[in-house]
Design a protein around this motif. Sequence first.
Motif, mmCIF file in Angstrom:
data_model
loop_
_atom_site.group_PDB
_atom_site.id
_atom_site.type_symbol
_atom_site.label_atom_id
_atom_site.label_comp_id
_atom_site.label_asym_id
_atom_site.label_seq_id
_atom_site.Cartn_x
_atom_site.Cartn_y
_atom_site.Cartn_z
ATOM 1 N N ALA A 47 0.669 -1.348 0.154
ATOM 2 C CA ALA A 47 -0.214 -0.111 -0.021
ATOM 3 C C ALA A 47 0.849 1.248 0.016
ATOM 4 C CB ALA A 47 -0.982 0.055 1.190
ATOM 5 N N GLU A 48 2.262 1.230 0.341
ATOM 6 C CA GLU A 48 3.104 2.186 0.324
ATOM 7 C C GLU A 48 4.361 1.855 0.247
ATOM 8 O OE1 GLU A 48 2.381 4.436 3.929
ATOM 9 O OE2 GLU A 48 3.206 2.680 5.326
ATOM 10 N N LEU A 49 5.398 2.776 0.047
ATOM 11 C CA LEU A 49 6.825 2.523 -0.032
ATOM 12 C C LEU A 49 7.275 3.134 1.187
ATOM 13 C CD1 LEU A 49 7.732 3.054 -3.792
ATOM 14 C CD2 LEU A 49 7.009 0.732 -2.503
ATOM 15 N N PRO A 50 8.390 2.544 1.641
ATOM 16 C CA PRO A 50 9.119 2.975 3.043
ATOM 17 C C PRO A 50 9.949 4.045 2.658
ATOM 18 C CG PRO A 50 10.070 0.925 2.487
ATOM 19 C CD PRO A 50 8.952 1.162 1.789
ATOM 20 N N GLU A 51 9.985 5.028 3.375
ATOM 21 C CA GLU A 51 11.155 6.338 3.281
ATOM 22 C C GLU A 51 12.539 5.393 3.122
ATOM 23 O OE1 GLU A 51 10.729 9.837 3.437
ATOM 24 O OE2 GLU A 51 8.582 9.130 3.434
ATOM 25 N N ALA A 52 12.856 4.361 3.522
ATOM 26 C CA ALA A 52 14.072 4.007 3.413
ATOM 27 C C ALA A 52 14.486 3.440 2.167
ATOM 28 C CB ALA A 52 13.911 2.320 4.214
ATOM 29 N N ILE A 53 13.619 3.622 1.215
ATOM 30 C CA ILE A 53 13.950 3.490 -0.187
ATOM 31 C C ILE A 53 14.919 4.563 -0.630
ATOM 32 C CG2 ILE A 53 11.856 2.219 -0.904
ATOM 33 C CD1 ILE A 53 11.189 4.844 -2.698
ATOM 34 N N VAL A 54 14.945 5.718 0.115
ATOM 35 C CA VAL A 54 16.149 6.686 -0.194
ATOM 36 C C VAL A 54 17.502 6.410 -0.279
ATOM 37 C CG1 VAL A 54 16.367 7.358 2.236
ATOM 38 C CG2 VAL A 54 16.594 9.022 0.540
ATOM 39 N N SER A 55 17.609 5.168 0.454
ATOM 40 C CA SER A 55 19.276 4.525 0.296
ATOM 41 C C SER A 55 19.040 4.085 -1.038
ATOM 42 C CB SER A 55 19.371 3.814 1.514
ATOM 43 O OG SER A 55 19.156 4.372 2.851
ATOM 44 N N LEU A 56 18.626 3.417 -1.669
ATOM 45 C CA LEU A 56 18.671 2.510 -2.726
ATOM 46 C C LEU A 56 19.012 3.352 -4.086
ATOM 47 C CD1 LEU A 56 15.569 0.159 -2.439
ATOM 48 C CD2 LEU A 56 17.845 0.144 -1.396
ATOM 49 N N THR A 57 20.173 4.044 -4.063
ATOM 50 C CA THR A 57 20.715 5.131 -5.072
ATOM 51 C C THR A 57 20.959 4.318 -6.104
ATOM 52 O OG1 THR A 57 22.667 5.276 -3.777
ATOM 53 C CG2 THR A 57 20.908 6.874 -3.440
ATOM 54 N N GLY A 58 21.464 3.007 -6.208
ATOM 55 C CA GLY A 58 21.892 2.343 -7.207
ATOM 56 C C GLY A 58 20.834 1.752 -8.045
ATOM 57 N N LEU A 59 19.579 1.827 -7.619
ATOM 58 C CA LEU A 59 18.608 1.144 -8.312
ATOM 59 C C LEU A 59 18.526 1.514 -9.946
ATOM 60 C CD1 LEU A 59 16.649 -1.170 -7.132
ATOM 61 C CD2 LEU A 59 15.028 0.567 -6.706
ATOM 62 N N GLN A 60 18.233 0.624 -10.562
ATOM 63 C CA GLN A 60 18.136 0.783 -12.056
ATOM 64 C C GLN A 60 16.602 0.437 -12.541
ATOM 65 O OE1 GLN A 60 21.129 -1.088 -14.345
ATOM 66 N NE2 GLN A 60 22.832 -0.067 -12.969
ATOM 67 N N VAL A 61 16.059 -0.649 -12.270
ATOM 68 C CA VAL A 61 14.690 -1.059 -12.679
ATOM 69 C C VAL A 61 14.047 -1.479 -11.100
ATOM 70 C CG1 VAL A 61 13.657 -2.871 -13.703
ATOM 71 C CG2 VAL A 61 16.044 -2.284 -14.499
ATOM 72 N N LEU A 62 12.812 -0.990 -11.214
ATOM 73 C CA LEU A 62 11.756 -1.113 -10.058
ATOM 74 C C LEU A 62 10.516 -1.541 -10.750
ATOM 75 C CD1 LEU A 62 11.141 -1.068 -7.073
ATOM 76 C CD2 LEU A 62 10.802 1.457 -7.320
ATOM 77 N N PHE A 63 10.138 -2.745 -10.458
ATOM 78 C CA PHE A 63 8.794 -3.323 -10.882
ATOM 79 C C PHE A 63 7.767 -3.058 -9.773
ATOM 80 C CE2 PHE A 63 11.196 -5.908 -14.159
ATOM 81 C CZ PHE A 63 10.977 -4.759 -15.113
ATOM 82 N N LEU A 64 6.613 -2.466 -10.024
ATOM 83 C CA LEU A 64 5.695 -2.400 -8.612
ATOM 84 C C LEU A 64 4.458 -2.437 -9.384
ATOM 85 C CD1 LEU A 64 7.216 0.810 -6.901
ATOM 86 C CD2 LEU A 64 6.830 -1.286 -5.783
ATOM 87 N N GLN A 65 4.175 -3.026 -10.468
ATOM 88 C CA GLN A 65 2.760 -3.016 -10.916
ATOM 89 C C GLN A 65 1.988 -4.171 -10.114
ATOM 90 O OE1 GLN A 65 5.707 -3.936 -12.226
ATOM 91 N NE2 GLN A 65 5.243 -5.312 -14.282
ATOM 92 N N ASN A 66 0.677 -3.872 -10.211
ATOM 93 C CA ASN A 66 -0.192 -4.950 -9.595
ATOM 94 C C ASN A 66 -0.177 -5.100 -8.034
ATOM 95 O OD1 ASN A 66 -1.518 -5.598 -11.996
ATOM 96 N ND2 ASN A 66 0.283 -6.695 -12.324
ATOM 97 N N ASN A 67 0.239 -3.731 -7.572
ATOM 98 C CA ASN A 67 -0.005 -3.535 -6.073
ATOM 99 C C ASN A 67 -1.142 -2.701 -5.581
ATOM 100 O OD1 ASN A 67 2.243 -4.885 -4.273
ATOM 101 N ND2 ASN A 67 3.191 -4.101 -6.165
ATOM 102 N N GLN A 68 -1.053 -1.978 -4.346
ATOM 103 C CA GLN A 68 -2.123 -1.412 -3.807
ATOM 104 C C GLN A 68 -1.652 0.371 -3.506
ATOM 105 O OE1 GLN A 68 -4.686 -3.323 -0.993
ATOM 106 N NE2 GLN A 68 -4.385 -5.264 -2.027
ATOM 107 N N LEU A 69 -0.832 0.768 -4.339
ATOM 108 C CA LEU A 69 0.078 2.032 -3.980
ATOM 109 C C LEU A 69 -1.018 3.051 -4.287
ATOM 110 C CD1 LEU A 69 3.396 1.264 -5.616
ATOM 111 C CD2 LEU A 69 2.945 1.453 -3.106
ATOM 112 N N THR A 70 -1.382 3.794 -3.226
ATOM 113 C CA THR A 70 -2.019 5.129 -3.562
ATOM 114 C C THR A 70 -1.142 6.469 -3.849
ATOM 115 O OG1 THR A 70 -2.341 5.644 -1.055
ATOM 116 C CG2 THR A 70 -4.035 4.212 -2.250
#
Length: 229
Positions: free
Chosen positions: A148-171
Motif C-alpha cells: 500500500a506504500e513504500l517506506p522512506e528507507a528506499i531513499v538509500s537505494l541510489t543504485g537502483l536501475q529497475v523497479l517493478f511495482l505493478q499490481n500492488n495497492q499503492l495510492t
Amino acid sequence: MARDKAYQKAEQRIEKARQEGAIKLDLSNNQLTELPEAIASLTRLQQLNLSNNQLTELPEAIASLTQLQELNLRNNQLTELPEAIASLTGLQQLSLSDNQLTELPEAIASLTGLQELYLRNNQLTELPEAIASLTGLQRLDLQNNQLAELPEAIVSLTGLQVLFLQNNQLTELPEVIASLTGLQVLDLDNNQLIELPEAIASLIGLQVLFLQNNQLTELPEAIASLTGL
C-alpha cells in the motif's frame, strides 16, 4: 513415499556435490518439501537452485553457505525466511518470486552485496526499513503483491536501475523517490495512484515509465513525455 524419495535423492546429490567440491547445485523440480540439513556441508557453493519445489521453510543449516552468490527459491511455498539468511553476505542474486511471503525479516539488512532481488507474486503488505541496507541493489521486482506504500528507507537505494511495482495497492509515492537518480525503468501499472509527486521529475535517468490502470487525472509536466500519455 514420493516425499521420502525426493529427500533421499536430494541427499545423494548433496553428498556427490560435497565429494566433488562443487560450486553449483541444481535441486529444482524435485518435489522437495524440506531441504536436507546436509546442505551445510557445501561450504564452497556459489549457486544453489531450489526453484519449483514445495519448500515451506529453509533450515538454519543454510547459514553455512557463506560463499553463496545466487540463490533461486522461485515457485515454492515459503511463508517466511529464517534469520539464518543473514549469514549469506555474499549473495548477489536472490529470487523469491512465486511464494507466500507476507513479510521480509530484518535479517535481510545483512545482504549488502545484493544486486538483484525478485519478490513478485507474494503477499507482501510492506517492506522493512532494513531494505535501506541494500545500497548495491540494481533490480527490484515487487510486482503482484499487496503493497500500500513504500517506506522512506528506499531513499538509500541510489543504485537502483529497475523497479517493478505493478499490481500492488499503492495510492501514493514518497517524495524521497527523487533520490533514485539511477532509475531507468519504473513500472507502476495497476495500482491506485491518484497523483504523482513533483519529485519524480528528478529521476533524470528514467527512460521508461508505466502508469496504466491507476486513478491519475494529470501528470507533472516534466514526465508526461515519458509515458506517451
